[in-house]
Design a protein around this motif. Structure first.
Motif, PDB file in Angstrom:
ATOM      1  N   PRO A 290      35.279  54.228  58.632  1.00 19.78           N
ATOM      2  CA  PRO A 290      36.837  54.208  59.187  1.00 19.78           C
ATOM      3  C   PRO A 290      37.069  55.535  60.368  1.00 19.78           C
ATOM      4  CG  PRO A 290      37.335  55.180  57.141  1.00 19.78           C
ATOM      5  CD  PRO A 290      35.774  54.511  57.249  1.00 19.78           C
ATOM      6  N   GLU A 291      38.064  54.985  61.302  1.00 21.73           N
ATOM      7  CA  GLU A 291      38.107  55.967  62.373  1.00 21.73           C
ATOM      8  C   GLU A 291      38.614  57.416  61.752  1.00 21.73           C
ATOM      9  OE1 GLU A 291      41.560  56.195  65.923  1.00 21.73           O
ATOM     10  OE2 GLU A 291      40.357  54.524  65.520  1.00 21.73           O
ATOM     11  N   GLY A 292      38.161  58.368  62.236  1.00 19.85           N
ATOM     12  CA  GLY A 292      38.708  59.727  61.897  1.00 19.85           C
ATOM     13  C   GLY A 292      38.012  60.181  60.417  1.00 19.85           C
ATOM     14  N   THR A 293      36.886  59.754  60.129  1.00 20.16           N
ATOM     15  CA  THR A 293      36.251  60.260  58.733  1.00 20.16           C
ATOM     16  C   THR A 293      36.017  61.751  58.836  1.00 20.16           C
ATOM     17  OG1 THR A 293      35.771  58.164  58.442  1.00 20.16           O
ATOM     18  CG2 THR A 293      34.463  59.852  57.251  1.00 20.16           C
ATOM     19  N   GLN A 294      36.260  62.321  57.819  1.00 14.95           N
ATOM     20  CA  GLN A 294      35.712  63.712  57.646  1.00 14.95           C
ATOM     21  C   GLN A 294      34.532  64.039  57.100  1.00 14.95           C
ATOM     22  OE1 GLN A 294      37.669  66.197  59.560  1.00 14.95           O
ATOM     23  NE2 GLN A 294      38.753  64.251  60.253  1.00 14.95           N
ATOM     24  N   SER A 295      33.984  65.224  57.217  1.00 19.20           N
ATOM     25  CA  SER A 295      32.772  65.536  56.564  1.00 19.20           C
ATOM     26  C   SER A 295      32.788  65.816  55.146  1.00 19.20           C
ATOM     27  CB  SER A 295      32.176  66.905  57.125  1.00 19.20           C
ATOM     28  OG  SER A 295      30.886  67.012  56.513  1.00 19.20           O
ATOM     29  N   GLY A 296      32.363  65.214  54.274  1.00 16.50           N
ATOM     30  CA  GLY A 296      32.574  65.427  52.731  1.00 16.50           C
ATOM     31  C   GLY A 296      33.131  63.918  52.273  1.00 16.50           C
ATOM     32  N   LYS A 297      33.528  63.113  52.815  1.00 18.30           N
ATOM     33  CA  LYS A 297      34.201  61.745  52.559  1.00 18.30           C
ATOM     34  C   LYS A 297      33.070  61.246  51.731  1.00 18.30           C
ATOM     35  CE  LYS A 297      36.973  58.391  52.148  1.00 18.30           C
ATOM     36  NZ  LYS A 297      38.092  58.323  51.343  1.00 18.30           N
ATOM     37  N   THR A 298      33.407  60.611  50.550  1.00 20.80           N
ATOM     38  CA  THR A 298      32.537  59.903  49.670  1.00 20.80           C
ATOM     39  C   THR A 298      33.054  58.430  49.447  1.00 20.80           C
ATOM     40  OG1 THR A 298      31.960  61.794  48.252  1.00 20.80           O
ATOM     41  CG2 THR A 298      31.578  59.577  47.408  1.00 20.80           C
ATOM     42  N   PHE A 299      31.935  57.592  50.015  1.00 21.63           N
ATOM     43  CA  PHE A 299      32.507  56.166  49.827  1.00 21.63           C
ATOM     44  C   PHE A 299      31.744  55.506  48.655  1.00 21.63           C
ATOM     45  CE2 PHE A 299      32.767  57.442  54.290  1.00 21.63           C
ATOM     46  CZ  PHE A 299      33.897  56.953  54.613  1.00 21.63           C
ATOM     47  N   ARG A 300      32.093  54.633  47.764  1.00 20.98           N
ATOM     48  CA  ARG A 300      31.597  54.107  46.744  1.00 20.98           C
ATOM     49  C   ARG A 300      31.125  52.397  46.980  1.00 20.98           C
ATOM     50  NH1 ARG A 300      32.236  55.203  41.280  1.00 20.98           N
ATOM     51  NH2 ARG A 300      33.740  56.691  41.865  1.00 20.98           N
ATOM     52  N   LEU A 301      29.845  52.140  46.620  1.00 23.46           N
ATOM     53  CA  LEU A 301      29.205  50.898  46.929  1.00 23.46           C
ATOM     54  C   LEU A 301      29.242  50.216  45.458  1.00 23.46           C
ATOM     55  CD1 LEU A 301      26.730  51.235  49.618  1.00 23.46           C
ATOM     56  CD2 LEU A 301      28.932  50.434  49.747  1.00 23.46           C
ATOM     57  N   ARG A 302      29.901  49.292  44.722  1.00 23.41           N
ATOM     58  CA  ARG A 302      30.146  49.031  43.398  1.00 23.41           C
ATOM     59  C   ARG A 302      28.837  48.408  43.224  1.00 23.41           C
ATOM     60  NH1 ARG A 302      34.628  50.955  40.932  1.00 23.41           N
ATOM     61  NH2 ARG A 302      36.469  51.335  42.374  1.00 23.41           N
ATOM     62  N   GLY A 303      28.595  48.585  41.905  1.00 26.19           N
ATOM     63  CA  GLY A 303      27.311  47.665  41.383  1.00 26.19           C
ATOM     64  C   GLY A 303      26.090  48.115  42.185  1.00 26.19           C
ATOM     65  N   LYS A 304      25.744  49.136  42.586  1.00 24.95           N
ATOM     66  CA  LYS A 304      24.385  49.585  43.194  1.00 24.95           C
ATOM     67  C   LYS A 304      23.736  50.555  42.808  1.00 24.95           C
ATOM     68  CE  LYS A 304      25.034  46.329  46.917  1.00 24.95           C
ATOM     69  NZ  LYS A 304      23.989  45.226  46.739  1.00 24.95           N
ATOM     70  N   GLY A 305      24.183  51.274  41.360  1.00 25.18           N
ATOM     71  CA  GLY A 305      23.676  52.127  40.912  1.00 25.18           C
ATOM     72  C   GLY A 305      22.705  51.625  39.781  1.00 25.18           C
ATOM     73  N   ALA A 306      22.806  52.259  38.548  1.00 21.67           N
ATOM     74  CA  ALA A 306      21.691  52.105  37.692  1.00 21.67           C
ATOM     75  C   ALA A 306      22.530  51.234  36.278  1.00 21.67           C
ATOM     76  CB  ALA A 306      21.229  53.269  37.158  1.00 21.67           C
ATOM     77  N   PRO A 307      21.718  50.392  35.795  1.00 22.94           N
ATOM     78  CA  PRO A 307      22.430  49.832  34.712  1.00 22.94           C
ATOM     79  C   PRO A 307      22.369  50.915  33.430  1.00 22.94           C
ATOM     80  CG  PRO A 307      19.999  49.257  34.890  1.00 22.94           C
ATOM     81  CD  PRO A 307      20.454  49.820  36.021  1.00 22.94           C
ATOM     82  N   SER A 308      23.347  50.456  32.547  1.00 22.42           N
ATOM     83  CA  SER A 308      23.446  51.036  31.390  1.00 22.42           C
ATOM     84  C   SER A 308      22.301  50.570  30.546  1.00 22.42           C
ATOM     85  CB  SER A 308      24.565  51.022  30.609  1.00 22.42           C
ATOM     86  OG  SER A 308      24.558  51.660  29.307  1.00 22.42           O
ATOM     87  N   VAL A 309      21.403  51.474  29.887  1.00 19.22           N
ATOM     88  CA  VAL A 309      20.398  51.140  28.948  1.00 19.22           C
ATOM     89  C   VAL A 309      20.928  50.486  27.718  1.00 19.22           C
ATOM     90  CG1 VAL A 309      20.257  53.191  27.741  1.00 19.22           C
ATOM     91  CG2 VAL A 309      18.114  51.806  28.172  1.00 19.22           C
ATOM     92  N   ARG A 310      22.231  50.714  27.236  1.00 16.91           N
ATOM     93  CA  ARG A 310      22.757  50.111  26.079  1.00 16.91           C
ATOM     94  C   ARG A 310      23.508  48.924  26.545  1.00 16.91           C
ATOM     95  NH1 ARG A 310      22.449  55.253  25.824  1.00 16.91           N
ATOM     96  NH2 ARG A 310      21.318  56.263  24.267  1.00 16.91           N
ATOM     97  N   GLY A 311      23.591  48.429  27.837  1.00 16.71           N
ATOM     98  CA  GLY A 311      24.236  47.109  28.181  1.00 16.71           C
ATOM     99  C   GLY A 311      25.772  47.201  28.651  1.00 16.71           C
ATOM    100  N   ALA A 312      26.162  48.625  29.003  1.00 18.58           N
ATOM    101  CA  ALA A 312      27.347  48.765  29.227  1.00 18.58           C
ATOM    102  C   ALA A 312      27.905  48.510  30.786  1.00 18.58           C
ATOM    103  CB  ALA A 312      28.042  50.005  28.624  1.00 18.58           C
ATOM    104  N   GLY A 313      27.052  47.586  31.337  1.00 22.22           N
ATOM    105  CA  GLY A 313      27.713  47.262  32.665  1.00 22.22           C
ATOM    106  C   GLY A 313      26.660  48.261  33.717  1.00 22.22           C
ATOM    107  N   VAL A 314      26.900  48.325  35.128  1.00 18.29           N
ATOM    108  CA  VAL A 314      26.017  48.962  36.230  1.00 18.29           C
ATOM    109  C   VAL A 314      26.766  49.826  36.822  1.00 18.29           C
ATOM    110  CG1 VAL A 314      24.599  48.386  38.116  1.00 18.29           C
ATOM    111  CG2 VAL A 314      24.756  46.877  36.476  1.00 18.29           C
ATOM    112  N   GLY A 315      26.295  51.037  37.291  1.00 20.88           N
ATOM    113  CA  GLY A 315      27.062  52.262  38.075  1.00 20.88           C
ATOM    114  C   GLY A 315      26.961  51.775  39.596  1.00 20.88           C
ATOM    115  N   ASP A 316      27.763  52.764  40.103  1.00 19.52           N
ATOM    116  CA  ASP A 316      27.736  52.662  41.444  1.00 19.52           C
ATOM    117  C   ASP A 316      26.960  53.271  42.592  1.00 19.52           C
ATOM    118  OD1 ASP A 316      29.862  50.920  40.912  1.00 19.52           O
ATOM    119  OD2 ASP A 316      31.306  52.374  40.842  1.00 19.52           O
ATOM    120  N   LEU A 317      26.987  53.253  43.736  1.00 15.18           N
ATOM    121  CA  LEU A 317      26.254  54.362  44.641  1.00 15.18           C
ATOM    122  C   LEU A 317      27.268  55.108  45.329  1.00 15.18           C
ATOM    123  CD1 LEU A 317      23.829  55.421  46.035  1.00 15.18           C
ATOM    124  CD2 LEU A 317      23.874  53.247  47.727  1.00 15.18           C
ATOM    125  N   LEU A 318      27.308  56.370  45.313  1.00 15.45           N
ATOM    126  CA  LEU A 318      28.250  57.151  45.974  1.00 15.45           C
ATOM    127  C   LEU A 318      27.629  57.867  47.165  1.00 15.45           C
ATOM    128  CD1 LEU A 318      29.974  58.776  42.625  1.00 15.45           C
ATOM    129  CD2 LEU A 318      30.591  56.737  43.959  1.00 15.45           C
TER     130      LEU A 318
END
Length: 368
Positions: A290-318
């Protein structure tokens, strides 16, 4: 003086089973034994009382007679000296056999082994099958694991007569310990096998396939049952524990099931907004700035992380953006930036103005 009820002495109910009786007696015997309470006549008396009660109640026939007729039903079968029954050494040895290793000779189970397996982050997230090569002890084929020279057999240990245990008697106290001659095996080898030197095992190597499930992380262990060190002389083998160690990645850092990455961003895109392409472990993804983004801002991409080895869903990419200051500017670019800087006011740099205000108050307070 009348005797106390045997069940009351041991502190158990009248329908207590053999294990409960043994546990109650063991607790009282350990607490009140004369060796632990030298000179304490009351403790010695409680010790003898508990031993007498256990001798009667641990014997089915004596217990039936006691339940029906009371102390009169077992008169002469219990009491001082434990007349008519087993001696205290036998009772005490039976009760504590599980502590001092009773139960006869047993070949030692093979040791559990550990294998440290380094893997890449991609393999940890997606899962992979790895072949590993491990040193091991295998049963000696020459002697079939017996340790004895072909054509001969191990002989019964002369010290323990094959029991693997010897009993030491000191007054009332009787304990069992591992036979030092055969080391608990119950057998000794007169003519040792040349290939294994009497061990019954030889060094070897084997290749195993390890299935690593998606989502594993550093410190996770995978157990391979029966793939550890071979047991002695036919005893069962131990297990192999594969310890996972995920290597550091050039782009991503693991945070539980989430992945983190730092994304450089030009100050033009940060100011005007736009779209940039970022990597993920599943391919490329588009990140809207977005316009005016500052350094250090974190954006989340859901479901782009690692799956839980115990089957409790998938993490995100930050994705955390870092505004990059331009370098190696030409004279024209510097002039344009200078011209732009002359047009920038307080409303364009809110964080800078806020910080300057705080710094000003700090110095003013110091002067006071």
């Amino acid at each position: 003086m009348s005797k106390r009820d045997y069940y009351e002495v041991l502190g158990v109910s009248r329908d207590a089973g053999a294990d409960e009786l043994k546990k109650a007696y063991r607790r009282l015997a350990m607490k009140n034994h004369p060796d632990r309470n030298p000179g304490d006549e009351e403790a010695e008396s409680r010790f003898k009382e508990a031993s007498e009660a256990y001798e009667v109640l641990s014997d089915d026939q004596k217990r039936a007679a006691y339940d029906r007729y009371g102390h009169d039903g077992v008169a002469g079968a219990a009491g001082g000296g434990f007349g008519g029954g087993a001696g205290f050494g036998d009772i005490f040895g039976d009760v504590f056999s599980d502590i001092f290793g009773g139960g006869g000779a047993r070949a030692a189970r093979g040791a559990d082994l550990r294998y440290d397996l380094p893997i890449d982050l991609e393999d940890a997230v997606n899962g992979v099958e790895k072949a590993i090569h491990i040193p091991t002890w295998d049963d000696c084929e020459t002697c079939d694991g017996s340790g004895a020279k072909p054509g001969t057999k191990p002989k019964t240990c002369p010290s323990c007569q094959g029991a693997g245990q010897i009993r030491m008697q000191q007054g009332f106290f009787s304990v069992q310990q591992t036979c030092p001659t055969c080391r608990g095996r119950g057998e000794v080898i007169a003519d040792a096998c040349r290939d294994c030197s009497g061990r019954g095992r030889v060094e070897g190597e084997k290749t195993l396939s390890v299935k690593i499930p998606p989502g594993v992380d550093t410190g996770d262990r995978i157990r391979l049952t029966g793939e550890g060190e071979a047991g002695e002389r036919g005893a069962p083998p131990g297990d192999l524990y594969v310890q996972i160690n995920v290597r550091a990645h050039d782009v991503f850092e693991r945070d539980g099931n989430d992945l983190r990455c730092a994304v450089p961003l030009s100050f033009v895109t940060a100011a005007l907004g736009g779209e940039i392409e970022v990597p993920t472990l599943k391919g490329r993804a588009t990140l809207k700035i977005p316009e005016g983004t500052q350094s250090g801002k974190t954006f989340r991409l859901r479901g782009k992380g690692a799956p839980s080895v115990r089957g409790a869903g998938v993490g995100d990419l930050l994705c955390t953006v870092r505004i990059e200051t331009p370098v190696n500017l030409s004279s024209k670019q510097k002039a344009l930036l200078a011209e732009f800087g002359d047009t920038v006011g307080e409303k364009h740099s809110p964080e800078e103005q806020s910080w300057l205000a705080k710094a000003k108050r700090f110095f003013e307070e110091r002067v006071k």
